[in-house]
Design a protein around this motif. Structure first.
Motif, PDB file in Angstrom:
ATOM      1  N   LEU A 133      54.135  -0.564  50.963  1.00 16.99           N
ATOM      2  CA  LEU A 133      53.552  -0.489  49.623  1.00 16.99           C
ATOM      3  C   LEU A 133      53.551   0.953  49.145  1.00 16.99           C
ATOM      4  O   LEU A 133      53.797   1.871  49.934  1.00 16.99           O
ATOM      5  CB  LEU A 133      52.120  -1.032  49.649  1.00 16.99           C
ATOM      6  N   GLU A 134      53.223   1.189  47.877  1.00 20.10           N
ATOM      7  CA  GLU A 134      53.185   2.568  47.353  1.00 20.10           C
ATOM      8  C   GLU A 134      52.214   3.439  48.123  1.00 20.10           C
ATOM      9  O   GLU A 134      52.413   4.638  48.244  1.00 20.10           O
ATOM     10  CB  GLU A 134      52.818   2.658  45.860  1.00 20.10           C
ATOM     11  N   SER A 135      51.156   2.844  48.670  1.00 19.96           N
ATOM     12  CA  SER A 135      50.158   3.594  49.438  1.00 19.96           C
ATOM     13  C   SER A 135      50.661   3.990  50.822  1.00 19.96           C
ATOM     14  O   SER A 135      50.029   4.779  51.502  1.00 19.96           O
ATOM     15  CB  SER A 135      48.896   2.749  49.596  1.00 19.96           C
ATOM     16  N   GLY A 136      51.779   3.391  51.240  1.00 16.98           N
ATOM     17  CA  GLY A 136      52.300   3.619  52.585  1.00 16.98           C
ATOM     18  C   GLY A 136      51.901   2.530  53.560  1.00 16.98           C
ATOM     19  O   GLY A 136      52.449   2.436  54.649  1.00 16.98           O
ATOM     20  N   ALA A 137      50.937   1.705  53.183  1.00 17.08           N
ATOM     21  CA  ALA A 137      50.512   0.596  54.042  1.00 17.08           C
ATOM     22  C   ALA A 137      51.625  -0.453  54.092  1.00 17.08           C
ATOM     23  O   ALA A 137      52.487  -0.516  53.213  1.00 17.08           O
ATOM     24  CB  ALA A 137      49.221  -0.022  53.510  1.00 17.08           C
ATOM     25  N   GLU A 147      55.425   2.101  57.800  1.00 24.36           N
ATOM     26  CA  GLU A 147      56.745   1.524  57.997  1.00 24.36           C
ATOM     27  C   GLU A 147      57.397   2.116  59.248  1.00 24.36           C
ATOM     28  O   GLU A 147      57.411   3.325  59.430  1.00 24.36           O
ATOM     29  CB  GLU A 147      57.609   1.804  56.762  1.00 24.36           C
ATOM     30  N   GLY A 148      57.870   1.262  60.118  1.00 26.65           N
ATOM     31  CA  GLY A 148      58.505   1.703  61.347  1.00 26.65           C
ATOM     32  C   GLY A 148      57.550   1.841  62.519  1.00 26.65           C
ATOM     33  O   GLY A 148      57.969   1.844  63.672  1.00 26.65           O
ATOM     34  N   LYS A 149      56.243   1.958  62.255  1.00 24.55           N
ATOM     35  CA  LYS A 149      55.265   2.071  63.337  1.00 24.55           C
ATOM     36  C   LYS A 149      53.943   1.445  62.873  1.00 24.55           C
ATOM     37  O   LYS A 149      53.067   2.120  62.350  1.00 24.55           O
ATOM     38  CB  LYS A 149      55.044   3.525  63.743  1.00 24.55           C
ATOM     39  N   TYR A 150      53.854   0.145  63.074  1.00 29.96           N
ATOM     40  CA  TYR A 150      52.680  -0.613  62.644  1.00 29.96           C
ATOM     41  C   TYR A 150      52.475  -1.765  63.618  1.00 29.96           C
ATOM     42  O   TYR A 150      53.328  -2.048  64.466  1.00 29.96           O
ATOM     43  CB  TYR A 150      52.891  -1.161  61.220  1.00 29.96           C
ATOM     44  N   ASN A 151      51.364  -2.429  63.492  1.00 32.21           N
ATOM     45  CA  ASN A 151      51.159  -3.692  64.205  1.00 32.21           C
ATOM     46  C   ASN A 151      50.369  -4.620  63.303  1.00 32.21           C
ATOM     47  O   ASN A 151      49.635  -4.186  62.416  1.00 32.21           O
ATOM     48  CB  ASN A 151      50.431  -3.491  65.536  1.00 32.21           C
ATOM     49  N   THR A 152      50.537  -5.901  63.548  1.00 35.49           N
ATOM     50  CA  THR A 152      49.867  -6.928  62.766  1.00 35.49           C
ATOM     51  C   THR A 152      49.279  -7.975  63.689  1.00 35.49           C
ATOM     52  O   THR A 152      49.760  -8.153  64.808  1.00 35.49           O
ATOM     53  CB  THR A 152      50.837  -7.573  61.744  1.00 35.49           C
ATOM     54  N   ARG A 197      44.364   3.322  56.184  1.00 34.10           N
ATOM     55  CA  ARG A 197      44.668   2.153  55.362  1.00 34.10           C
ATOM     56  C   ARG A 197      45.063   0.969  56.238  1.00 34.10           C
ATOM     57  O   ARG A 197      45.544   1.139  57.351  1.00 34.10           O
ATOM     58  CB  ARG A 197      45.804   2.456  54.391  1.00 34.10           C
ATOM     59  N   LEU A 198      44.896  -0.211  55.656  1.00 31.90           N
ATOM     60  CA  LEU A 198      45.372  -1.443  56.281  1.00 31.90           C
ATOM     61  C   LEU A 198      45.581  -2.468  55.187  1.00 31.90           C
ATOM     62  O   LEU A 198      45.123  -2.282  54.062  1.00 31.90           O
ATOM     63  CB  LEU A 198      44.398  -1.953  57.351  1.00 31.90           C
ATOM     64  N   THR A 199      46.289  -3.526  55.511  1.00 30.01           N
ATOM     65  CA  THR A 199      46.476  -4.608  54.547  1.00 30.01           C
ATOM     66  C   THR A 199      45.976  -5.915  55.136  1.00 30.01           C
ATOM     67  O   THR A 199      45.972  -6.112  56.356  1.00 30.01           O
ATOM     68  CB  THR A 199      47.945  -4.789  54.127  1.00 30.01           C
ATOM     69  N   LEU A 200      45.552  -6.788  54.239  1.00 31.15           N
ATOM     70  CA  LEU A 200      45.211  -8.163  54.568  1.00 31.15           C
ATOM     71  C   LEU A 200      46.192  -9.014  53.772  1.00 31.15           C
ATOM     72  O   LEU A 200      46.205  -8.958  52.539  1.00 31.15           O
ATOM     73  CB  LEU A 200      43.768  -8.477  54.175  1.00 31.15           C
ATOM     74  N   SER A 201      47.031  -9.758  54.482  1.00 32.51           N
ATOM     75  CA  SER A 201      48.088 -10.524  53.825  1.00 32.51           C
ATOM     76  C   SER A 201      47.857 -12.012  54.033  1.00 32.51           C
ATOM     77  O   SER A 201      47.527 -12.451  55.136  1.00 32.51           O
ATOM     78  CB  SER A 201      49.453 -10.137  54.399  1.00 32.51           C
ATOM     79  N   THR A 238      48.541  -9.895  48.956  1.00 30.97           N
ATOM     80  CA  THR A 238      48.199  -8.812  49.878  1.00 30.97           C
ATOM     81  C   THR A 238      47.093  -7.972  49.273  1.00 30.97           C
ATOM     82  O   THR A 238      47.162  -7.589  48.106  1.00 30.97           O
ATOM     83  CB  THR A 238      49.420  -7.920  50.169  1.00 30.97           C
ATOM     84  N   LEU A 239      46.085  -7.679  50.084  1.00 32.35           N
ATOM     85  CA  LEU A 239      45.025  -6.753  49.710  1.00 32.35           C
ATOM     86  C   LEU A 239      45.332  -5.424  50.397  1.00 32.35           C
ATOM     87  O   LEU A 239      45.420  -5.364  51.624  1.00 32.35           O
ATOM     88  CB  LEU A 239      43.658  -7.276  50.151  1.00 32.35           C
ATOM     89  N   ASP A 240      45.525  -4.396  49.612  1.00 34.10           N
ATOM     90  CA  ASP A 240      45.816  -3.047  50.105  1.00 34.10           C
ATOM     91  C   ASP A 240      44.478  -2.321  50.192  1.00 34.10           C
ATOM     92  O   ASP A 240      43.813  -2.120  49.179  1.00 34.10           O
ATOM     93  CB  ASP A 240      46.770  -2.364  49.135  1.00 34.10           C
ATOM     94  N   CYS A 241      44.076  -1.958  51.403  1.00 32.50           N
ATOM     95  CA  CYS A 241      42.701  -1.516  51.641  1.00 32.50           C
ATOM     96  C   CYS A 241      42.617  -0.138  52.282  1.00 32.50           C
ATOM     97  O   CYS A 241      43.525   0.288  52.998  1.00 32.50           O
ATOM     98  CB  CYS A 241      42.006  -2.514  52.569  1.00 32.50           C
ATOM     99  N   ARG A 242      41.462   0.500  52.044  1.00 29.08           N
ATOM    100  CA  ARG A 242      41.142   1.805  52.627  1.00 29.08           C
ATOM    101  C   ARG A 242      39.853   1.657  53.427  1.00 29.08           C
ATOM    102  O   ARG A 242      38.864   1.110  52.941  1.00 29.08           O
ATOM    103  CB  ARG A 242      40.963   2.831  51.509  1.00 29.08           C
TER     104      ARG A 242
END
Length: 170
Positions: A109-113, A30-35, A71-75, A122-126
């Motif tokens: 998300l709870e994971s920080g992703a 949060e605050g520093k990501y890219n998509t 971590r990353l997410t697929l939304s 959303t798939l929360d992935c490692r």
């Protein structure tokens, strides 16, 4: 968003999900990501884990975030968000706040992703594995020629295998 068991993915057509509906690949916090929008990848089972695999060119700004984070997410979004996905696939996060321009809301998300409040799933992935493609490894040289010589768009992709640890739906 509601957290689900991985089996909720069984109700989806993985081919359509990625190739036709597209996805946002998001890395960072949060605050520093890219998509970025992606339409190459897959979902399956590997190393006794539910996984996704994706292809990211090293020139893409999102690549830096994937490299720097575990971590990353697929939304995935409803069709009404197609224009937002086009914006996220045609603009660089180096130059613009893509989420703001696309009208989507980042959510941690709870994971920080990071995902987006408007995502239907959303798939929360490692991250588990990464390899950089090499021209010499292409068995079918026509595939290499078609996608990397005739349609240059940067370097050869990095291939990531990620474990799907959580699935969230709206």
């Amino acid at each position: 968003m509601t957290k689900h068991d991985i089996n909720v993915l069984g109700k989806e057509n993985a081919f359509d999900l990625i190739s036709k509906q597209w996805m946002l690949v998001t890395a960072g916090e949060e605050g520093k990501y890219n998509t970025m929008t992606a339409s190459w990848g897959g979902i399956g089972w590997l190393w006794n884990k539910p996984v996704a695999f994706l292809f990211i060119r090293p020139e893409r700004y999102t690549h830096e975030f994937i490299e720097a984070n575990d971590r990353l997410t697929l939304s995935f979004f409803a069709e009404e968000y197609r224009k937002a996905l086009q914006i996220c696939g045609s603009k660089s996060g180096r130059d613009t706040d893509k989420a703001k321009e696309a009208g989507i809301t980042p959510v941690a998300l709870e994971s920080g992703a990071v995902t987006f409040g408007e995502a239907r799933m959303t798939l929360d992935c490692r991250k588990l594995f990464k390899v950089d493609m090499k021209a010499a490894n292409f068995v079918d040289k026509e595939v290499f020629t078609r996608w990397y010589n005739e349609n240059p768009g940067g370097g050869l992709h990095s291939v990531y295998v990620v474990e799907i640890e959580n699935v969230y739906t709206k």
